[in-house]
Motif scaffolding. Structure first.
Motif, PDB file in Angstrom:
ATOM      1  N   ARG A  91      -4.486 -10.512  -3.223  1.00 44.49           N
ATOM      2  CA  ARG A  91      -4.867  -9.866  -4.487  1.00 44.49           C
ATOM      3  C   ARG A  91      -3.906 -10.251  -5.615  1.00 44.49           C
ATOM      4  O   ARG A  91      -4.300 -10.443  -6.748  1.00 44.49           O
ATOM      5  N   ARG A 125      -8.918  -1.011  -3.328  1.00 43.50           N
ATOM      6  CA  ARG A 125      -8.192  -0.103  -2.437  1.00 43.50           C
ATOM      7  C   ARG A 125      -7.856   1.148  -3.249  1.00 43.50           C
ATOM      8  O   ARG A 125      -6.725   1.351  -3.673  1.00 43.50           O
ATOM      9  N   PRO A 126      -8.868   1.968  -3.496  1.00 38.95           N
ATOM     10  CA  PRO A 126      -8.622   3.148  -4.326  1.00 38.95           C
ATOM     11  C   PRO A 126      -7.765   4.143  -3.565  1.00 38.95           C
ATOM     12  O   PRO A 126      -7.725   4.110  -2.343  1.00 38.95           O
ATOM     13  N   PRO A 127      -7.076   5.044  -4.274  1.00 34.70           N
ATOM     14  CA  PRO A 127      -6.327   6.082  -3.568  1.00 34.70           C
ATOM     15  C   PRO A 127      -7.305   6.910  -2.734  1.00 34.70           C
ATOM     16  O   PRO A 127      -8.451   7.101  -3.123  1.00 34.70           O
ATOM     17  N   THR A 128      -6.844   7.377  -1.601  1.00 38.80           N
ATOM     18  CA  THR A 128      -7.696   8.186  -0.740  1.00 38.80           C
ATOM     19  C   THR A 128      -7.001   9.523  -0.526  1.00 38.80           C
ATOM     20  O   THR A 128      -5.837   9.682  -0.845  1.00 38.80           O
ATOM     21  N   GLN A 186       0.873   7.494  -3.681  1.00 42.79           N
ATOM     22  CA  GLN A 186       1.127   8.002  -2.336  1.00 42.79           C
ATOM     23  C   GLN A 186      -0.084   7.876  -1.439  1.00 42.79           C
ATOM     24  O   GLN A 186       0.039   7.875  -0.234  1.00 42.79           O
ATOM     25  N   ARG A 187      -1.248   7.889  -2.034  1.00 46.80           N
ATOM     26  CA  ARG A 187      -2.426   8.091  -1.227  1.00 46.80           C
ATOM     27  C   ARG A 187      -3.180   6.826  -0.874  1.00 46.80           C
ATOM     28  O   ARG A 187      -4.356   6.709  -1.159  1.00 46.80           O
ATOM     29  N   GLY A 188      -2.474   5.880  -0.259  1.00 51.51           N
ATOM     30  CA  GLY A 188      -3.164   4.731   0.320  1.00 51.51           C
ATOM     31  C   GLY A 188      -3.692   3.728  -0.682  1.00 51.51           C
ATOM     32  O   GLY A 188      -4.415   2.821  -0.321  1.00 51.51           O
ATOM     33  N   GLY A 189      -3.365   3.913  -1.963  1.00 49.69           N
ATOM     34  CA  GLY A 189      -3.830   2.961  -2.961  1.00 49.69           C
ATOM     35  C   GLY A 189      -2.916   1.745  -3.042  1.00 49.69           C
ATOM     36  O   GLY A 189      -1.914   1.658  -2.329  1.00 49.69           O
ATOM     37  N   VAL A 190      -3.277   0.810  -3.906  1.00 52.91           N
ATOM     38  CA  VAL A 190      -2.459  -0.378  -4.123  1.00 52.91           C
ATOM     39  C   VAL A 190      -1.154   0.039  -4.806  1.00 52.91           C
ATOM     40  O   VAL A 190      -1.176   0.830  -5.739  1.00 52.91           O
ATOM     41  N   GLU A 246       1.171  -6.763   2.933  1.00 55.59           N
ATOM     42  CA  GLU A 246      -0.107  -6.724   3.635  1.00 55.59           C
ATOM     43  C   GLU A 246      -0.867  -7.964   3.173  1.00 55.59           C
ATOM     44  O   GLU A 246      -0.810  -8.313   1.985  1.00 55.59           O
ATOM     45  N   GLY A 273      -8.255 -14.267  -5.219  1.00 53.67           N
ATOM     46  CA  GLY A 273      -7.989 -12.886  -4.804  1.00 53.67           C
ATOM     47  C   GLY A 273      -8.793 -11.866  -5.583  1.00 53.67           C
ATOM     48  O   GLY A 273      -8.741 -10.673  -5.296  1.00 53.67           O
ATOM     49  N   MET A 299      -0.463   8.878  -7.828  1.00 57.79           N
ATOM     50  CA  MET A 299      -1.588   8.460  -6.986  1.00 57.79           C
ATOM     51  C   MET A 299      -1.157   7.475  -5.898  1.00 57.79           C
ATOM     52  O   MET A 299      -1.839   7.330  -4.891  1.00 57.79           O
ATOM     53  N   ILE A 304       0.856  -1.182   0.000  1.00 58.32           N
ATOM     54  CA  ILE A 304       0.000   0.000   0.000  1.00 58.32           C
ATOM     55  C   ILE A 304       0.895   1.236   0.000  1.00 58.32           C
ATOM     56  O   ILE A 304       1.994   1.204   0.552  1.00 58.32           O
ATOM     57  N   ALA A 313       4.452   6.229  -9.392  1.00 62.22           N
ATOM     58  CA  ALA A 313       4.377   7.319  -8.427  1.00 62.22           C
ATOM     59  C   ALA A 313       2.998   7.957  -8.531  1.00 62.22           C
ATOM     60  O   ALA A 313       2.058   7.337  -8.960  1.00 62.22           O
ATOM     61  N   GLN A 322      -4.038  -3.902   7.060  1.00 62.86           N
ATOM     62  CA  GLN A 322      -4.333  -2.479   6.952  1.00 62.86           C
ATOM     63  C   GLN A 322      -5.643  -2.294   6.212  1.00 62.86           C
ATOM     64  O   GLN A 322      -5.727  -2.534   5.013  1.00 62.86           O
ATOM     65  N   GLU A 323      -6.644  -1.870   6.970  1.00 68.95           N
ATOM     66  CA  GLU A 323      -7.968  -1.722   6.375  1.00 68.95           C
ATOM     67  C   GLU A 323      -8.093  -0.376   5.684  1.00 68.95           C
ATOM     68  O   GLU A 323      -7.764   0.644   6.259  1.00 68.95           O
ATOM     69  N   PRO A 324      -8.583  -0.374   4.462  1.00 68.27           N
ATOM     70  CA  PRO A 324      -8.791   0.922   3.789  1.00 68.27           C
ATOM     71  C   PRO A 324     -10.110   1.537   4.251  1.00 68.27           C
ATOM     72  O   PRO A 324     -10.957   0.838   4.815  1.00 68.27           O
ATOM     73  N   ALA A 333      -4.083  -8.857   2.604  1.00 68.19           N
ATOM     74  CA  ALA A 333      -5.088  -8.780   1.533  1.00 68.19           C
ATOM     75  C   ALA A 333      -4.420  -8.461   0.196  1.00 68.19           C
ATOM     76  O   ALA A 333      -4.859  -8.928  -0.859  1.00 68.19           O
ATOM     77  N   GLU A 334      -3.355  -7.670   0.257  1.00 55.38           N
ATOM     78  CA  GLU A 334      -2.633  -7.359  -0.981  1.00 55.38           C
ATOM     79  C   GLU A 334      -1.917  -8.599  -1.517  1.00 55.38           C
ATOM     80  O   GLU A 334      -1.845  -8.814  -2.727  1.00 55.38           O
TER      81      GLU A 334
END
Ligand SMILES: Cc1ncc(C[n+]2csc(CCOP(=O)(O)OP(=O)(O)O)c2C)c(N)n1
Ligand code: SF4
Ligand code: SF4
Ligand code: SF4
Lengths: 198, 633
Positions: free
Chosen positions: A85, B367-370, A47-51, A79, B361, A45, A14, A43, A103-105, A81-82
């Motif tokens: 995936r 898990r979209p970007p937030t 950064q923001r908690g995405g896959v 992680e 899986g 997007m 993540i 790089a 780590q739950e989104p 779940a990742e």
């Protein structure tokens, strides 16, 4: 044609977990061992908690930079779940190394989706070889969550076609120059990861 | 063990395509590089800025960056501008006429296509611009070539007096490989700017004279393309299928079919038709592998070369080996390979097992970007999600994520700056059913300066009625927090002019009393300002003033925590959308009136929370408090 053995490592996690750094260290080590290397970087997007995934490929000569589905030799899952995936990206004879800290989104927090009940047993059900351990807990115990990265690298260090020491040195060298105070703790993290995977 | 010698010596480095372009430009003697950030091309300028010999700048948009580069080229300096694919839509006005004029010193436009859409609003094939603008187009296949082709691009530009497009894709920009490089040579022209009104002042008369010259130039480059070593036929023993490749598809094809004859087009426009005919004569069948549109395919078919393309290959996304193999197997009437080439795992050889079911899986949550923890946009979307009867015209930036959960507070997003014009159109074009709708536009500082200012002027000039939220976080957040005129720092981090948005909006015609500067963490103030302004039938602007948390202007505070005993599980704080707030358990309770209510109890991840103090403002029972107070209790 001479045989061109290529090692494919997929690092998945993540944004913010250090996936990119781990992939960079693996690449640099492979380079120092004389391999040709290609590595994807994502790089923006990410950064923001995405896959986040990074593909590292090395061998005599590497052409296409992306690891095709079903051809990864090692999956480094930051992680659970990742890891699940991306598990089908692994060769049937590949190995998955998995950090079990979840780590739950927000989409799970908001109740829109469920976190898989037991991702590790789903991975086990594929029959693939895997090692799952709580790298997050090791890092936390060492006092710095960012060490997950080094713990995970330690964990796969015995699976690589070059000596584990080479990987360890590559990590420690990065700190020797800039932050010598962190050398010792990273060495510890590396060794704990190495033991945890055995 | 390996064909590649170790990285001893200083002239080989592991670098991304973006870094390689910057290096190539620097070595080519480039004196100026300008860009507006955009994934996947952003790092080209970030790396270029490391070379003191080159003047570098973040321009306010791509059109300006190209114009700056054109000016430098005319002044006698080799110049580079870099952008993502959609950037060239913005810059195309300059390109389409400059191609008539030609250049001074070499002028290279690096444009990066986001094949596979990792972070863009569309997928576009920039190779069209070569045809549209009648300029040569180079397509490197990896970082080494990105480095080399950048230098070749400058040479071609000067040799043929034309802008040159260096077409990149995400797989070039963001893939690292080993690059061997050299040193810089100075190439600026001795004579400086040369007056030449018959060429540089593009009036209809001048353009009329320049048009035939442009076509002659194109024909000349086409002949060059036939003999250029950038376009190479590579022999192969398996002649059942020959491939036409350009850019990154060369690597995909070579990996999947190491023994197939192919042509690798490095200078892919103008197309070397004769060379492709030569390949056609050597193979049973020709397949063109191009990302993403059937461009070469159409042109080659038009000149009578028989081949296959998009009939057998997908029109979207990357044509990686795992996409090529089944398509070609089908073409040859072979069994479609379930998994890929029989490369042995170097690690451990075990008895072959069937491939892991690709469906494993597949059900994992997305898990979209937030938005980041404590992002200054969170409070804005919290308020927007609570206001009824609105249509919200959005724009491009981190705040586009406001369209997602938990806010669902955006109704349109198209392209940079569009929030302004679209809001104005939503207002002026409203039908009776929407008579009372409040039209709101949301735009970031960088996007406002890129292309939003003109839209605001249009609103004020034409007596519009839009409430504008101008989210000034002093950075280009979406692309990694680059400096811009709102940060008051230049590309090197040195102090620069800092734009005053209040004055700017006033100058654009917004009444001073309709402009409010608010702290986006002060929910009540923000909410009041928003509720008041949407009622007033005039353009108004609410400017926020807190920085993106990823830049150094942001100061983190000690984390907050949730007092379990006080938390009633109301779930209000979850509507903020801060990723540091996590649900610990859910409960369904029956209210006195018999209706059921879903409760969500929460905790705050103390390692992530930066104490922005936003969420406590949503918590009735004051259950969210500083960690220190909680421990004291
Ligand atoms: C024409 C064009 N150029 C560049 C981009 C890439 N891009 C997307 S959003 C953005 C800027 C966002 O900055 P800002 O408006 O300040 O919002 P923030 O992300 O900081 O919230 C950029 C450069 C794009 N989508 N389109
Ligand atoms: S990068 Fe900055 S603007 Fe973007 S979501 Fe994060 S904090 Fe917000
Ligand atoms: S105070 Fe609340 S909203 Fe702000 S960072 Fe912490 S948890 Fe997130
Ligand atoms: S707003 Fe307060 S009471 Fe409601 S869930 Fe959040 S912490 Fe608990």
């Amino acid at each position: 044609m001479s045989e061109n053995k290529i090692t494919n490592i997929l690092v998945a996690g993540i944004g913010g977990q250090g996936v990119m750094t781990a992939a960079e260290i693996l690449s640099q080590t492979a380079l120092s061992q004389g391999f040709d290397v290609k590595k994807t970087e994502v790089a923006g997007m990410a950064q923001r908690g995405g896959v986040v995934t990074s593909h590292v490929r090395f061998g005599t000569r590497v052409l296409s930079p992306a690891i095709p589905p079903g051809e990864a030799d090692i999956l480094v899952g930051f992680e659970p779940a990742e890891a699940l995936r991306w598990i089908s990206h692994l060769r049937p004879c590949g190995v998955a190394m998995i950090n079990t800290t979840r780590q739950e989104p927000p989409v799970v927090s908001l109740g829109l989706y469920d976190y898989p009940q037991d991702p590790i047993s789903e991975i086990a059900a594929t029959g693939v070889e895997y090692h799952a351990f709580d790298a997050g807990a090791i890092a936390r115990e060492l006092g710095n969550f960012k060490l997950v990265n080094t713990v995970m690298l330690g964990a796969i260090s015995e699976l690589l076609p070059f000596p584990a020491e080479a990987l360890k040195n590559e990590i420690l060298d990065r700190f020797r120059g800039r932050k010598p105070t962190l050398v010792e703790i990273n060495e510890k993290a590396f060794e704990l990861g190495r033991q945890a995977s055995l | 063990m390996s064909a590649v010698p170790p990285l001893a010596g200083s002239n080989r480095r592991f670098m991304s395509g973006n870094e390689a372009v910057a290096r190539g430009a620097w070595e080519a003697g480039c004196n100026l590089a300008a860009a507006y950030p955009g994934t996947p091309a952003t790092e080209i300028l970030e790396f270029a800025a490391h070379y003191p010999e080159m003047y570098t700048e973040w321009s306010v948009n791509e059109k300006v960056s190209l114009e700056v580069a054109i000016g430098a080229s005319l002044a006698g300096s080799r110049a580079l501008c870099a952008m993502k694919h959609v950037g060239l839509n913005v810059a195309s006005d300059a390109l389409m006429s400059q191609t008539l004029a030609g250049v001074g010193a070499g002028l290279v436009i690096a444009v990066a296509d986001d094949v596979g859409l990792s972070s863009s609003q569309n997928e576009q094939d920039s190779r069209f611009w070569g045809r549209f603008a009648h300029v040569p187009l180079l397509e490197p296949a990896d970082a080494q070539e990105a480095y080399e082709y950048t230098q070749r691009a400058f040479e071609l530009s000067e040799r043929f007096n034309t802008p040159v497009i260096l077409r990149l894709t995400t797989r070039i920009c963001h893939v690292k490989g080993v690059v061997s490089f050299g040193e810089r040579s100075e190439t600026s022209r001795a004579e400086g700017f040369v007056k030449d009104p018959g060429r540089l002042i593009m009036t209809p008369n001048v353009a009329r004279k320049r048009l035939p010259l442009m076509f002659e130039r194109e024909a000349e480059i086409q002949r060059h393309s036939e003999s250029s070593e950038l376009n190479q036929i590579m022999a192969g023993s398996d002649r059942r299928v020959g491939f036409i490749t350009s850019g990154p598809t060369y690597m995909h094809v070579r990996e999947a079919y190491p023994d197939a004859p192919l042509i690798k087009l490095g200078l892919s426009y103008p197309v070397p038709f004769d060379k492709i005919r030569e390949l056609a004569g050597q193979v049973d069948r020709l397949v063109v592998v191009e990302e993403v549109e059937p461009l070469l395919e159409t042109e080659l078919k038009a000149v009578g070369i028989e081949l296959l393309g998009k009939e057998i290959l997908p029109r979207l996304g990357e044509l990686s080996p795992n996409v090529l193999r089944p398509a070609i197997a089908r073409l040859l009437g072979e069994a479609v390979p379930e998994t890929a080439a029989p490369v042995k795992a170097p690690i451990e050889i075990k008895p072959p097992a069937p491939r892991i079911d690709p469906a494993t899986g597949a059900n994992v949550f997305p898990r979209p970007p937030t938005m980041c923890v404590a992002c200054p946009h969170l409070g804005i979307y919290y308020c927007l999600s609570k206001i009824r009867n609105t249509t919200i015209s959005g724009d491009i930036g981190c705040y586009t994520l406001g369209a997602g959960h938990p806010w669902n507070a955006l109704d349109t997003t198209i392209c940079m700056g569009a929030s302004m014009g679209i809001a104005h159109g939503l207002d002026k074009g409203r039908v009776e059913a929407d008579r009372d709708k409040k039209i709101i536009a949301v735009i970031g500082d960088s996007t406002f300066m890129h292309m939003g200012m003109q839209g605001l002027l249009d609103i004020t000039y034409n007596k519009g009625n839009v409430t504008i939220l101008l989210l000034d976080n002093r950075a280009v957040g979406m692309t990694g927090g680059q400096d811009n005129p709102a940060s008051g720092r230049d590309i090197h981090g040195n102090e620069a002019m800092k734009v005053d948005f209040r004055k700017l909006c006033e100058a654009l015609g917004v009444k001073p009393e309709r402009i409010h500067e608010v702290n986006p963490y002060e929910l009540p103030t923000l909410f009041t300002a928003l509720r008041n302004e949407v009622k007033i039938p005039e353009p108004s602007v609410i400017i926020t003033n807190q920085p993106c948390v990823l830049i150094d202007y942001y100061g983190a505070q000690p984390a907050l925590t949730v007092d379990d005993d006080k938390c009633t599980g109301c779930g209000n704080c979850l509507d903020i959308g801060c990723p540091a707030i996590l649900v610990t358990r859910r409960e369904t309770v029956v209210k006195p009136n018999g209706s059921e209510k879903e409760l969500a109890f929460v905790k705050i991840e103390s390692g992530a929370c930066t104490g922005c103090n936003l969420c406590p403002k949503t918590c009735g029972p004051d259950a969210i408090l500083p960690l220190a107070d909680y421990i004291r209790q």
